[in-house]
Design a protein around this motif. Structure first.
Motif, short mmCIF file in Angstrom:
data_model
loop_
_atom_site.label_atom_id
_atom_site.label_comp_id
_atom_site.label_asym_id
_atom_site.label_seq_id
_atom_site.Cartn_x
_atom_site.Cartn_y
_atom_site.Cartn_z
N LEU A 64 4.93 -16.93 2.78
CA LEU A 64 5.17 -15.94 1.72
C LEU A 64 4.34 -14.64 1.85
N PHE A 65 2.88 -14.94 2.23
CA PHE A 65 2.10 -13.75 2.43
C PHE A 65 2.32 -12.85 3.63
N PHE A 66 3.42 -13.23 4.35
CA PHE A 66 3.72 -12.33 5.50
C PHE A 66 4.95 -11.22 4.88
N PHE A 67 5.36 -11.49 3.87
CA PHE A 67 6.47 -10.81 3.00
C PHE A 67 5.60 -9.61 2.10
N SER A 68 6.44 -8.69 1.57
CA SER A 68 6.20 -7.78 0.74
C SER A 68 5.48 -8.44 -0.45
N PHE A 69 4.43 -7.77 -0.84
CA PHE A 69 3.69 -8.45 -2.07
C PHE A 69 3.56 -7.41 -3.19
N VAL A 70 3.36 -6.04 -2.67
CA VAL A 70 3.33 -4.92 -3.83
C VAL A 70 4.06 -3.82 -3.10
N ASN A 71 4.56 -3.38 -4.14
CA ASN A 71 5.60 -1.87 -3.89
C ASN A 71 4.82 -0.62 -4.54
N PHE A 72 4.86 0.53 -4.00
CA PHE A 72 4.22 1.47 -4.89
C PHE A 72 5.29 2.42 -4.90
N LYS A 73 5.59 2.96 -6.00
CA LYS A 73 6.62 4.00 -6.52
C LYS A 73 6.14 5.37 -7.24
N CYS A 74 6.67 6.19 -6.71
CA CYS A 74 6.21 7.57 -7.32
C CYS A 74 7.60 8.14 -7.71
N ASN A 75 7.22 8.30 -9.07
CA ASN A 75 8.33 8.99 -10.02
C ASN A 75 9.47 8.06 -9.78
N GLY A 76 9.58 6.77 -9.87
CA GLY A 76 10.59 5.65 -9.75
C GLY A 76 11.23 5.66 -8.30
N SER A 77 10.64 6.26 -7.21
CA SER A 77 11.08 6.03 -5.71
C SER A 77 9.98 5.27 -4.87
N LYS A 78 10.25 4.42 -4.19
CA LYS A 78 9.44 3.58 -3.55
C LYS A 78 8.82 4.37 -2.33
N VAL A 79 7.48 4.31 -2.47
CA VAL A 79 6.84 5.22 -1.29
C VAL A 79 6.25 4.46 -0.45
N ALA A 80 5.89 3.10 -0.36
CA ALA A 80 5.04 2.33 0.33
C ALA A 80 5.02 0.75 -0.43
N SER A 81 4.69 0.09 0.57
CA SER A 81 4.81 -1.25 0.70
C SER A 81 3.84 -2.09 1.34
N VAL A 82 3.02 -3.12 0.70
CA VAL A 82 1.99 -3.99 1.62
C VAL A 82 2.38 -5.33 1.44
N THR A 83 1.94 -6.23 2.48
CA THR A 83 2.34 -7.60 2.54
C THR A 83 1.25 -8.30 1.98
N GLY A 84 1.24 -9.62 1.50
CA GLY A 84 0.04 -10.28 1.36
C GLY A 84 -1.10 -10.35 2.22
N PHE A 85 -0.46 -10.41 3.39
CA PHE A 85 -1.49 -10.34 4.73
C PHE A 85 -2.06 -9.11 4.88
N ASN A 86 -1.46 -8.11 4.67
CA ASN A 86 -1.97 -6.72 4.65
C ASN A 86 -3.31 -6.57 3.69
N LEU A 87 -3.26 -7.25 2.48
CA LEU A 87 -4.17 -7.23 1.36
C LEU A 87 -5.38 -8.32 1.87
N VAL A 88 -5.09 -9.14 2.72
CA VAL A 88 -6.06 -9.87 3.23
C VAL A 88 -6.97 -9.29 4.33
N THR A 89 -6.13 -8.59 5.34
CA THR A 89 -7.06 -7.94 6.68
C THR A 89 -7.23 -6.41 6.24
N GLY A 90 -6.62 -5.69 5.29
CA GLY A 90 -6.54 -4.30 4.98
C GLY A 90 -5.69 -3.67 5.82
N THR A 91 -5.26 -2.45 5.67
CA THR A 91 -4.23 -1.64 6.08
C THR A 91 -4.45 -0.12 5.88
N HIS A 92 -3.28 0.59 6.39
CA HIS A 92 -3.16 1.96 6.03
C HIS A 92 -1.87 2.16 5.45
#
Length: 211
Positions: free
Chosen positions: A41-69
């Motif tokens: 499950l860490f390789f699936f989307s863990f966190v979604n970021f929304k701006c004014n109700g619209s999804k603008v970015a998403s990171v997986t659990g593994f992205n949070l482990v290794t870091g990402t942009h």
């Protein structure tokens, strides 16, 4: 007609409930499967970021482990500034997006799941106690991860110009549930031998041999 499910004196749980818990505790294979599922499950989307109700970015659990942009909600304005300035402000960081560093709580949760798989795969002694500790560590790490992500995002939008919402996806909540399941079954397996020992010793104490 007598009710067979009537609770006996000194019995904490009804027979059917106790039998169900014993059956759950007997399914040892559920524990490593639960830990392995968390790793997946860490390789699936863990966190979604929304701006004014619209999804603008998403990171997986593994992205949070290794870091990402990730691209910030204001990336469009940044690109416009680059164009107006003839590209003088362009950089690798701007093209990649905003850097998200590795999160120590995500690392702890991921390593806890891996440790749980290894412990139950190798059938380590006292695996029940270790399973409880790993389950608690995973639960605490995921809860602290949620708080740290919310705090970090909140500190970056104090100006109030852009409203960013943090939405934790189903993979995050399912991982939290699986840690609870693995730790809970480990506790039941730890308790089960003690109950057996109590049942075997209680008749001898209640009915002493005649002299």
């Amino acid at each position: 007609m007598e009710n067979n499910s009537e609770q006996k004196p000194g019995q904490l749980l009804p027979n059917n409930t106790e039998d169900t818990l014993n059956k759950i505790a007997g399914n040892r294979s559920i524990i490593p499967i639960a830990f392995a599922a968390v790793v997946v499950l860490f390789f699936f989307s863990f966190v979604n970021f929304k701006c004014n109700g619209s999804k603008v970015a998403s990171v997986t659990g593994f992205n949070l482990v290794t870091g990402t942009h990730i691209k910030s909600p204001m990336s469009g304005l940044d690109n416009m500034d680059n164009f107006m300035n003839n590209g003088n402000s362009s950089s690798k960081e701007t093209s990649k997006g905003e850097k998200v560093p590795a999160n120590k709580w995500a690392i702890l949760a991921f390593l806890s799941a891996l440790a749980g798989v290894a412990v139950f795969y190798k059938k380590v002694k006292k695996e029940e106690i270790i399973g409880i500790i790993i389950g608690i560590a995973g639960i605490a790490a995921l809860l602290l991860l949620r708080g740290s992500v919310k705090d970090e995002v909140g500190s970056e939008v104090q100006n109030g110009m852009v409203s960013i919402e943090v939405d934790f996806a189903a993979a995050y909540w399912l991982s939290l549930l699986l840690f609870i399941v693995a730790g809970g079954i480990s506790y039941l397996r730890l308790k089960k031998p003690q109950e057996r020992e109590t049942k075997t010793t209680s008749p001898s104490t209640s009915n002493p041999d005649p002299i």
